[in-house]
Design an enzyme around this catalytic site. Structure first.
Site, PDB file in Angstrom:
ATOM      1  CG  ASP A   1      -1.957  -1.164   1.095  1.00  9.52           C
ATOM      2  OD1 ASP A   1      -3.056  -0.936   0.554  1.00  9.52           O
ATOM      3  OD2 ASP A   1      -1.627  -2.281   1.520  1.00  9.52           O
TER       4      ASP A   1
ATOM      5  CG  HIS B   1      -2.194   4.088  -1.459  1.00  6.94           C
ATOM      6  ND1 HIS B   1      -3.439   4.026  -2.049  1.00  6.94           N
ATOM      7  CD2 HIS B   1      -2.168   3.098  -0.519  1.00  6.94           C
ATOM      8  CE1 HIS B   1      -4.148   3.053  -1.474  1.00  6.94           C
ATOM      9  NE2 HIS B   1      -3.396   2.476  -0.550  1.00  6.94           N
TER      10      HIS B   1
ATOM     11  CG  ASN C   1      -8.623  -1.874  -3.069  1.00  6.14           C
ATOM     12  OD1 ASN C   1      -7.509  -1.998  -2.565  1.00  6.14           O
ATOM     13  ND2 ASN C   1      -9.485  -0.973  -2.640  1.00  6.14           N
ATOM     14  CG  HIS C   2      -6.588   2.235  -4.448  1.00  4.59           C
ATOM     15  ND1 HIS C   2      -6.947   3.559  -4.431  1.00  4.59           N
ATOM     16  CD2 HIS C   2      -7.025   1.725  -3.278  1.00  4.59           C
ATOM     17  CE1 HIS C   2      -7.567   3.839  -3.305  1.00  4.59           C
ATOM     18  NE2 HIS C   2      -7.621   2.739  -2.575  1.00  4.59           N
TER      19      HIS C   2
ATOM     20  CG  HIS D   1      -4.542  -5.604  -1.779  1.00  5.77           C
ATOM     21  ND1 HIS D   1      -3.509  -4.754  -1.447  1.00  5.77           N
ATOM     22  CD2 HIS D   1      -5.645  -4.826  -1.890  1.00  5.77           C
ATOM     23  CE1 HIS D   1      -3.969  -3.509  -1.373  1.00  5.77           C
ATOM     24  NE2 HIS D   1      -5.271  -3.540  -1.642  1.00  5.77           N
TER      25      HIS D   1
ATOM     26  CG  HIS E   1      -7.417  -3.693   1.422  1.00  6.49           C
ATOM     27  ND1 HIS E   1      -7.574  -2.634   0.552  1.00  6.49           N
ATOM     28  CD2 HIS E   1      -8.608  -3.830   2.050  1.00  6.49           C
ATOM     29  CE1 HIS E   1      -8.826  -2.174   0.647  1.00  6.49           C
ATOM     30  NE2 HIS E   1      -9.460  -2.871   1.560  1.00  6.49           N
TER      31      HIS E   1
ATOM     32  CG  HIS F   1      -4.055   1.958   4.540  1.00  4.86           C
ATOM     33  ND1 HIS F   1      -3.993   3.191   3.927  1.00  4.86           N
ATOM     34  CD2 HIS F   1      -4.185   1.053   3.535  1.00  4.86           C
ATOM     35  CE1 HIS F   1      -4.100   3.028   2.623  1.00  4.86           C
ATOM     36  NE2 HIS F   1      -4.224   1.738   2.364  1.00  4.86           N
TER      37      HIS F   1
END
Length: 505
Positions: A21, A23, A129-130, A218, A246, A248
């Site tokens: 994660d 991001h 998922n992002h 995830h 996933h 955080h």
């Protein structure tokens, strides 16, 4: 787990840098926080290089957006090229059939074995998922990195009927790792597939007990609804370690599941993306050592992460300070909140003194429960005072009425209320709104050809991932499926008979 350190280096020991994660690109247009994700990604790869790891293992959501901007992709490519290419030889070999492990790629082999590339630190990643595959070609941002030879995207499953997870088999000296991966799948669908025994983890044919089984996943780990998560007991008990992406909150120290006996490490994110208590836990990545069946997870604190402090205030708990009937109570509340924010800023400043690499402005969040007849003050005016001192001046204060929310349990669906004021820490999901809409809709607007779940997923892709053709593709797919069904049944072309048959389709 092993506590002695004598075996941590050597020709039989795998050293793996574990992170999830990241991001990349989160708030990239923010003048203060815009570069946070890129700076921390460089720190993560720098740790990999300095520790001379065998490979980097990422647990999904490398990118924040499904279609990352040019700046984000460019910055990612820059970092991977800087830290992961070089002359240092890779010390492990791959024993499994790579055409199976990377079957969806035009280059179905690990990047360091490509004679045209000079890779010193291979990166293996599942998608989250992002950054999951979308669109007609089912491509994602990781596929671009994979095609460029800078990353190995694995754990991809395209079937909705059956998932066979085939491991990448790695060997270094006498240590053998079976690396399993499963990229993000909608939780309800995966939950259902586990229940229906449609998920199989394939095991090596030879000496299956001599492998260290490492699984990267995830999904939701904490329960978000009846089936909107994956219970740990669904996973096979032959696994030695699960790296769970996933979620955080950083819980990187391996924790043993008493039932299944495997260990779970939840590295957490490397950037604060939601202003909730779990994100305030100090961020770490892991240096995983594996020799034979022994393992040790070394925590590495990330120094470039912007510090985040969060506190809750319940006004009704301070009757000695606040009386809702007092005409000056709002000013008193504002003064109290300012005092709290100042204390958090002092704490953040003390933390930063010992760490010059930490960004200057902290993220501050004060959640104020004003239930009991109190009124919120102007957040905009309050935030003006901290414009140059915090990284998130616009959302320092969050007002909510916790107790009153619990009492109200009406079934009326007001889209305006749902969209404008979701509960703190709760993510409002598009597919849930679609489901709620059809549950309360009149019979004449109910779906007959399309399914609620399919429609929900298509609308979610359209909204969250900017897939402009998602709904059209769903309609086209369902229409073709229904036409095939009607042809097989040789249905007469009368409207009533067609409607009748469609009911059973």
């Amino acid at each position: 787990l092993d506590t002695s350190d004598g075996w941590l280096d050597g020709e039989d020991t795998f050293k793996i840098l574990v992170a999830t994660d990241i991001h990349l690109g989160y708030l990239e247009k923010d003048p203060v926080r815009g570069n946070d994700t890129f700076v921390t990604f460089n720190e993560i790869l720098d740790h990999a290089q300095k520790n001379e790891v065998d490979f980097v293992l990422l647990g999904g959501d490398l990118f924040h957006d499904n279609k990352p901007s040019r700046k984000t992709v460019h910055s990612c490519l820059e970092s991977l090229r800087k830290y992961c290419m070089g002359d240092r030889p890779v010390q492990f070999e791959i024993l499994s059939d790579q055409a199976v492990n990377f079957h969806y790629s035009k280059f179905p082999w690990v990047n360091y074995q490509d004679e045209n590339l000079n890779i010193s630190i291979p990166v293996f990643s599942i998608h989250g998922n992002h950054d999951d595959p979308t669109g007609a070609d089912a491509l994602c941002a990781l596929d671009i990195l994979s095609c460029a030879g800078l990353l190995n995207h694995f754990g991809r499953s395209t079937s909705v009927e059956k998932i066979d997870i085939s491991p990448i088999l790695l060997r270094k000296g006498r240590t053998k790792i079976a690396l399993y991966g499963l990229g993000a799948i909608p939780d309800e669908r995966l939950y259902r597939m586990f229940v229906n025994k449609q998920v199989t983890m394939l095991r090596p044919k030879e000496d299956e007990d001599s492998w260290f089984n490492l699984f990267v996943i995830h999904q939701n780990r904490s329960k978000h609804g009846a089936t909107n998560y994956i219970p740990e007991q669904f996973l096979d008990d032959f696994i030695n370690l699960v790296v769970w992406g996933h979620e955080h909150e950083c819980k990187i120290a391996p924790f043993q599941n008493e039932q299944q006996r495997f260990y779970i490490s939840q590295p957490g994110s490397s950037v604060v993306t939601s202003l909730s208590p779990g994100e305030a836990v100090k961020k770490h990545i892991g240096l995983l050592h594996v020799k034979g069946k022994k393992m040790k997870m070394e925590k590495i604190a990330l120094e470039t992460v912007r510090t985040f402090h969060i506190e809750d205030v319940v006004l009704a708990d301070h009757p000695d300070l606040f009386n809702p009937d007092n005409p000056n109570v709002t000013q008193a509340i504002q003064a109290f909140c300012m005092e709290k924010v100042e204390l958090m800023l002092d704490t953040a400043e003390r933390e930063r003194l010992g760490n010059p690499r930490q960004p200057e402005k902290p993220i501050i969040r004060l959640r104020v429960d004003y239930a009991g007849g109190f009124e919120p003050f102007s957040v905009h005016r309050f935030s003006q005072k901290y414009m140059h001192r915090v990284a998130n001046p616009k959302d320092i204060i969050h007002f909510f009425r916790h107790r009153e929310q619990k009492e109200k349990k009406g079934i009326d669906l007001n889209f305006g209320k749902l969209v404008s004021r979701p509960a703190e820490g709760m993510t409002l999901r598009v597919e849930d709104l679609v489901k709620q809409y059809f549950q309360t809709a009149e019979k004449k607007v109910q779906l007959s050809l399309l399914t609620e779940r399919g429609m929900g997923e298509a609308v979610q892709e359209f909204v969250d991932k900017e897939e402009k053709d998602a709904i059209e593709e769903l309609v086209k797919f369902q229409l073709e499926k229904t036409q095939r069904f009607l042809k097989e049944r040789r249905t007469d072309a009368e409207e009533e008979k067609i409607d009748e048959e469609v009911m059973f389709c």
